[in-house]
Design a protein around this motif. Structure first.
Motif: not given
Lengths: 360, 244
Positions: B38-41, B199-206, B225-228, B242-243
């Motif tokens: 999520g965005p900062s704050g 780190e979206m790559g990390f998120a997707r992987q684990v 999977e659904s999230f992305f 953006q990310v």
């Protein structure tokens, strides 16, 4: 060949650094003249025109008289021991000896047996020092009103230093405590003691305090002064240490808490070692101030080194024009030696801790 | 069947007038890996800091393995719950060697013998692949190495739950991978993990679940999977554009 080269180098260096412009040349000449004036003045007063041998004031009466060193020589016993009885002065010598060999290895990081050394200094040394100084256990009792000179200066300074540091740490922690009562008490203590002159504290301790104490309960004037000096220094120390505590990033506290360390563990293992290292210069500064402030005990009738030197100016057998200034130079030199030693030691510790840890 | 490791129920948190966490509820099962982004704050760091009580929540309940954490009793809850935490700024103790950093808590909190603690520390330092740096000071290590020490330090307390607060955000790009590799390994071993990370790559992987937070609320919660592939919320879509 080599000599001409270095001679040329020297000329070159002087041209570069001392005479590079008109202003620079004028400043250089002015500084040299100042150095010469002060240096030659000091030389002739301290040594050339000074008297080194003599048994009374008549030795120090020649025209253009410099320092009157026989005065110091004749009075050195008093300057060190005050009016402590001659026959008992070996006790002070012994204590100086024990103190030296007790504190030195403690101050040297590479010296062995730190733990034994520390235990000795914390538990045995104070008792030994007390017995030797004031008597008891077969030693003749010597009233504190007879104590004086350098010995009193050191007793006041060392007690002040030894008690003000831990007390200052507790006050600094208390001032940042989450518990309002503790925080307010510490703030009040610090602000009150920092807000009054040491002379006031000493007066309170020696004159006012007995009025508040119950009848018959009265402890020694010197002890009261020691407490006053220690509390006064502790208030300053607390603020110095608070600076160190605030300089640490919040992450250090959080990491310690996240690992499950309790408050005292966090302080002792994580926060204080770092905070105290940061504020070593400030701590030593406070120590140096404290050391010199010990001269103020004169105000309540205790004769420290400076006090006893001044007292001896009234001795008519040594009354000359140069007696007082000789005495002040002597006392000043002794104070300077101790303070300078503390300052050098602090620099040594800073460097050592910096290389030890190599933070970034 | 699966037991709850962390249960967050209707938690609110204010900084003065600022409402940081708004009625947050979240259940993390044992062995589950959650990524919070999520965005900062948006309150994501505050949420995990409330879980191990670096911040105190103002309303609602947080339970760790069935024990409720009560604000003000942080120490007890931590010692019992075995939560490890890794910070964005590493927060290693600069006046101690790597080994001392790792043995500190086992010795002082778990009352382990020094020798035993050192054995465990060496084992974890090996696992984060820096066994030969044990006697150096943190300041002598690179950022990536420091963060791996911080992970080893947390692991030495044998936590059952690990919280990561933006563990790679303060690192130079070339060091991010070495830290992520360690985290992936940890995830594969079945550790319960909550990671705040970008780190979206990390998120997707684990990740088993990805949680998207914005303005103190959980806006979207889904498997990677659904999230992305099909983000439902507009704010999530904007963030992902953006990310990624």
């Amino acid at each position: 060949m080599l000599t001409t080269l270095s001679f040329n180098n020297a000329i070159h260096w002087m041209r570069e650094n001392l005479f590079s412009s008109v202003t620079n040349s004028i400043l250089t000449i002015l500084s040299l003249w100042l150095l010469w004036t002060i240096g030659s003045g000091a030389w002739s007063w301290l040594i050339w025109d000074a008297t080194f041998v003599g048994s009374d004031r008549t030795a120090c009466l020649k025209p253009e008289q410099g320092a009157c060193w026989p005065f110091i020589e004749a009075k050195i016993g008093q300057f060190i021991y005050g009016r402590y009885p001659d026959a008992e002065r070996w006790r002070i010598d012994l204590l100086f000896f024990i103190s030296f060999f007790g504190f030195m290895p403690l101050l040297m990081p590479s010296a062995p047996f730190k733990r034994v050394n520390l235990l000795f200094m914390v538990f045995v040394y104070p008792i030994v020092a007390f017995l030797l100084l004031s008597g008891g256990m077969g030693l003749e009792y010597v009233e504190t009103s007879l104590w004086g000179g350098l010995m009193v200066t050191l007793v006041v300074a060392i007690t002040g230093i030894v008690f003000s540091l831990p007390l200052g740490i507790l006050l600094a922690l208390g001032r940042r405590s989450n518990l309002p009562i503790i925080r307010w008490s510490c703030i009040s203590f610090i602000e009150i003691f920092r807000g009054v002159p040491l002379i006031t504290v000493l007066f309170m301790a020696s004159v006012m305090l007995p009025l508040f104490l119950p009848e018959g309960m009265n402890f020694d004037k010197l002890v009261r002064c020691l407490i006053g000096v220690a509390l006064f220094a502790a208030a300053y120390m607390a603020e110095v240490i608070r600076g160190g505590l605030q300089a640490l990033p919040k992450g250090q506290y959080e990491a310690a808490h996240a690992l499950g360390l309790g408050y005292w563990q966090t302080m002792r293992l994580i926060i204080l070692p770092q905070a105290l290292t940061i504020v070593i210069p400030g701590i030593v500064n406070t120590f140096i101030g404290l050391f010199k402030d010990t001269t103020l005990v004169l105000i309540v009738g205790i004769f420290d080194l400076l006090g006893i030197v001044q007292l001896n100016f009234t001795d008519s057998s040594w009354a000359t024009e140069q007696t007082a200034i000789t005495g002040y130079v002597f006392a000043g030199t002794i104070f300077w030696v101790f303070c300078f030693a503390m300052s050098r030691y602090s620099i040594f510790m800073e460097k050592r801790l910096a290389t030890d840890r190599k933070d970034n | 069947m699966t037991k709850s490791a962390i249960l967050v129920e209707n938690v609110d948190k204010w900084y003065g007038d600022f409402h940081v966490l708004k009625n947050i509820s979240l259940n993390v099962n044992q062995g589950e890996k959650i990524v919070i982004c999520g965005p900062s704050g948006s309150g994501k760091s505050t949420l995990i800091r409330c879980i191990n009580q670096l911040e105190e929540h103002n309303a609602g309940r947080i339970s760790i393995e069935g024990h409720e954490v009560i604000p003000g009793q942080r120490h007890k809850a931590l010692a019992r719950g075995h939560i490890g935490m890794v910070f964005q700024q590493f927060n290693l103790f600069p006046h101690m060697t790597v080994l001392e950093n790792c043995t500190l808590a086992p010795i002082w909190v778990q009352k382990m013998s020094r020798k035993e603690a050192e054995n465990i520390a060496h084992r974890y330092l090996e696992r984060v692949r820096i066994p030969d740096q044990a006697d150096k000071y943190p300041g002598q290590l690179s950022g990536g190495q420091q963060q791996r020490v911080a992970i080893a330090r947390a692991l030495c307390m044998t936590p059952r739950i690990m919280l990561f607060d933006e563990p790679t955000s303060a690192l130079d790009p070339e060091m991010i991978k070495e830290v992520l590799d360690v985290m992936i390994e940890l995830a594969n071993e079945g550790m319960t993990m909550i990671c705040v990370t970008h780190e979206m790559g990390f998120a997707r992987q684990v990740a088993d679940r990805i949680i998207f937070m914005d303005e103190g609320e959980i806006v979207e919660e889904n498997d990677p999977e659904s999230f992305f592939a099909n983000p439902t919320n507009d704010r999530t879509k904007l963030f992902l554009s953006q990310v990624l």
